[in-house]
Design an enzyme around this catalytic site. Structure first.
Site, short mmCIF file in Angstrom:
data_model
loop_
_atom_site.label_atom_id
_atom_site.label_comp_id
_atom_site.label_asym_id
_atom_site.label_seq_id
_atom_site.Cartn_x
_atom_site.Cartn_y
_atom_site.Cartn_z
N THR A 107 39.47 45.73 32.40
CA THR A 107 40.56 46.42 33.11
C THR A 107 41.84 46.14 32.34
O THR A 107 42.61 45.24 32.68
CB THR A 107 40.71 45.90 34.56
OG1 THR A 107 40.61 44.47 34.54
CG2 THR A 107 39.62 46.45 35.47
N ARG A 109 41.86 39.50 21.19
CA ARG A 109 42.46 40.50 22.09
C ARG A 109 43.89 40.14 22.47
O ARG A 109 44.17 39.01 22.85
CB ARG A 109 41.59 40.65 23.34
CG ARG A 109 40.27 41.38 23.04
CD ARG A 109 39.39 41.40 24.24
NE ARG A 109 38.96 40.04 24.59
CZ ARG A 109 38.27 39.81 25.71
NH1 ARG A 109 37.97 40.77 26.55
NH2 ARG A 109 37.88 38.57 25.98
N ASP A 156 25.16 48.44 29.01
CA ASP A 156 26.42 48.58 28.26
C ASP A 156 26.41 49.91 27.50
O ASP A 156 25.35 50.46 27.22
CB ASP A 156 26.57 47.40 27.27
CG ASP A 156 28.03 47.13 26.94
OD1 ASP A 156 28.58 46.13 27.45
OD2 ASP A 156 28.62 47.96 26.21
N CYS A 166 43.56 38.10 29.78
CA CYS A 166 43.94 37.82 31.18
C CYS A 166 45.45 37.75 31.37
O CYS A 166 46.04 38.59 32.03
CB CYS A 166 43.39 36.46 31.61
SG CYS A 166 41.65 36.33 31.74
N VAL A 221 32.68 38.66 29.88
CA VAL A 221 32.49 38.29 31.29
C VAL A 221 31.04 38.51 31.71
O VAL A 221 30.39 37.64 32.27
CB VAL A 221 33.44 39.12 32.21
CG1 VAL A 221 33.15 38.86 33.67
CG2 VAL A 221 34.90 38.81 31.89
N1 SAJ Z 1 49.69 29.84 26.05
C1 SAJ Z 1 50.99 29.40 25.80
N2 SAJ Z 1 51.44 28.30 26.44
C2 SAJ Z 1 50.66 27.60 27.33
C3 SAJ Z 1 49.34 28.07 27.58
C4 SAJ Z 1 48.88 29.19 26.93
O1 SAJ Z 1 51.71 30.02 25.02
O2 SAJ Z 1 51.11 26.59 27.87
C5 SAJ Z 1 49.22 31.05 25.38
C6 SAJ Z 1 47.95 30.81 24.58
O3 SAJ Z 1 48.27 30.44 23.26
C7 SAJ Z 1 47.28 32.19 24.64
C8 SAJ Z 1 47.70 32.73 26.00
O4 SAJ Z 1 48.86 31.97 26.39
O5 SAJ Z 1 47.77 33.04 23.63
C9 SAJ Z 1 46.63 32.62 27.07
O6 SAJ Z 1 46.16 31.31 26.99
P1 SAJ Z 1 45.23 30.69 28.19
O7 SAJ Z 1 45.08 29.24 27.89
O8 SAJ Z 1 45.77 31.08 29.49
O9 SAJ Z 1 43.81 31.32 27.94
P2 SAJ Z 1 43.12 32.59 28.57
O10 SAJ Z 1 43.92 33.82 28.37
O11 SAJ Z 1 41.74 32.57 28.01
O12 SAJ Z 1 43.09 32.33 30.14
C10 SAJ Z 1 41.97 31.70 30.71
C11 SAJ Z 1 41.92 32.16 32.14
N3 SAJ Z 1 40.77 31.56 32.77
C12 SAJ Z 1 40.15 32.16 33.73
O13 SAJ Z 1 40.42 33.29 34.09
C13 SAJ Z 1 39.08 31.37 34.33
C14 SAJ Z 1 43.16 31.67 32.86
O14 SAJ Z 1 43.10 32.05 34.23
C15 SAJ Z 1 43.24 30.16 32.77
O15 SAJ Z 1 44.42 29.71 33.43
C16 SAJ Z 1 43.30 29.77 31.30
O16 SAJ Z 1 42.13 30.28 30.63
C17 SAJ Z 1 43.33 28.26 31.15
O17 SAJ Z 1 43.94 27.62 32.04
O18 SAJ Z 1 42.81 27.78 30.16
#
Ligand code: SAJ
Length: 432
Positions: A92, A338, A37, A267, A18
């Site tokens: 966090t 992570r 850091d 997240c 971040v």
């Molecule tokens: N996943 C599923 N099914 C889905 C979407 C994701 O199983 O339909 C899994 C992914 O494989 C992964 C986890 O969930 O293991 C999280 O995936 P993610 O696409 O949500 O990616 P993140 O954790 O990097 O979330 C980020 C966050 N972005 C920000 O904070 C700006 C989240 O708020 C976003 O919603 C997300 O990306 C996004 O939409 O891509």
């Protein structure tokens, strides 16, 4: 009113996923940025302009802002004494009981307190639940000589980083901002308006700003849990959930989410617990959010049970089966592991006596095999845990036939099911 940004000095506390993109962005907008850091290796790497992790903006800007000395990484906390703006970007996380762990945030705040300068703007970017700024941060910063809104300002601008996203990054994602005072809000809105080409949304209060991020990600978590439950149901009904999702997505209001072997990342599987815990203390139980977390947390186990079922159908046991787990990163085409569901999947398979090998092109340090061919040579069964482009392009049925792969469990439903049927290789996806 635009900040007079020349000479404005900033300390970003926590230059990880971040903080570093934010530090590069501000430095590229002529702010003088100290990236503070606790990790000496990380600060040394940054000062040599060596990219510590994948991020499109860091890749684009790091060399330039280090070279022109607009960004300097350090472990010396006294840099805070020279900063007009201090931005906290520390993790966090939750602990093993899924309870919020505020230790990194408290430590960062105590460091600020020791080096607080008059009229400093303190911005918390770390994801926190409603109430943390007033109940955790302020009691550390305030004393008889330091009152928020008078001697310093406190704002919250929840981070929005999407690792691996080539389109959305800290420079173009809209941001919500809340603060403890009008002046603090104005200063924070001016700063973000100056560095970000997107809507900056001043919120009515700091609590509302804290609440936005937790519900953004809880919203995504419940939608993923919804489709994971549907997938488990369709496994019993013999319906292909991916086909059904594509059909349902033709409805304007349907938001497709995809079932998978688990929900990883810093997240989605973490942030809902901050809201759940805070509400519990206030006397409300988020039964729905807790159920969604339970469903998603159980997907790795569900995936391993699928492996067991498919092996049993082949007259094999998990014990001593040669199983290749393909993918350790928590999502496609990035190196971030992570909270990756792969870790639990690997542990469960090993606990059942399987001979597990691993390969992830983005996480070589956690791969037992050096490349895709080596792992295919050793395996009888493939379990796709991450939908990396390389796997989708290379794991064609005709290739797997050559390696005598007996079955493919597609934890990300990313391979072509119909093609496997033609080559008479057992294929099982999540809900298909
Ligand atoms: N996943 C599923 N099914 C889905 C979407 C994701 O199983 O339909 C899994 C992914 O494989 C992964 C986890 O969930 O293991 C999280 O995936 P993610 O696409 O949500 O990616 P993140 O954790 O990097 O979330 C980020 C966050 N972005 C920000 O904070 C700006 C989240 O708020 C976003 O919603 C997300 O990306 C996004 O939409 O891509």
């Amino acid at each position: 009113m635009k900040n007079n940004k020349s000479k404005k000095r900033i300390t970003v506390i926590g230059v990880g996923y971040v903080g570093l993109p934010l530090a590069c962005l501000a430095a590229n907008k002529d702010y003088q940025v100290d990236g503070l850091d606790i990790n000496k290796q990380l600060t040394a790497k940054i000062n040599k302009a060596r990219i510590p992790f994948q991020d499109s903006l860091v890749k684009k800007l790091l060399a330039k802002v280090v070279k022109n000395r607009k960004l300097r990484a350090t472990t010396q906390e006294k840099v805070i004494q020279h900063a007009e703006i201090v931005i906290v970007c520390v993790p966090t996380p939750v602990d093993e009981n899924y309870q919020p762990d505020f230790k990194p945030l408290i430590k960062a705040t105590e460091t600020i307190k020791k080096n607080l300068k008059d009229k400093q703007l303190i911005i918390i970017e770390s994801t926190i639940n409603p109430g943390v700024c007033e109940e955790v941060i302020l009691p550390i910063l305030e004393d008889k000589n330091n009152k928020v809104g008078k001697n310093f300002y406190l704002a919250h601008a929840p981070e929005r980083i999407n690792p691996g996203d080539l389109k959305w990054n800290v420079a173009n994602l809209p941001r919500n901002i809340g603060a403890m005072s009008k002046e603090g809000l104005t200063l924070a809105v001016d700063f973000y308006s100056d560095i970000i080409e997107a809507k900056i949304n001043p919120m009515k209060s700091i609590r509302e700003a804290e609440a936005t991020k937790t519900i953004e990600n809880a919203f995504r978590d419940i939608n993923i849990a919804f489709i994971n439950e549907i997938a488990k149901s369709f496994d019993q009904l013999g319906i292909d959930v991916v086909d059904v999702i594509k059909g349902a997505a033709s409805k304007f209001s349907f938001m497709p989410h995809w079932p998978s072997c688990g929900v990883g990342g810093h997240c989605i599987p973490v942030d809902p617990y901050y809201l759940i815990r805070k509400a519990e203390i206030a006397g409300f139980s988020h039964d729905f959010l807790k159920l969604a977390r339970k469903i998603n947390n159980e997907m790795p186990k569900y995936t391993v049970e699928m492996v067991q079922d498919e092996l049993n159908k082949l007259g094999m046991a998990v014990k001593n089966a040669k199983i290749a787990v393909l993918g350790v990163a928590y999502k496609a085409d990035i190196d971030d592991t992570r909270e990756s569901p792969s870790f639990e999947i690997i542990k469960l398979l090993k606990d059942m006596g399987a001979k597990v090998s691993t390969y992830d092109p983005y996480v070589k340090e956690l791969s037992s095999e050096k490349d895709l061919n080596s792992i295919l040579e050793k395996a009888e069964i493939l379990l796709i845990a991450t939908d990396h482009k390389q796997f989708k392009n290379k794991l064609k049925p005709i290739v797997l036939k050559k390696y005598q792969i007996k079955a493919v469990i597609d934890g990300k439903n990313c391979l072509d099911k119909e093609e496997f049927a033609k080559q008479k290789i057992v294929y099982k996806g999540i809900g298909r």
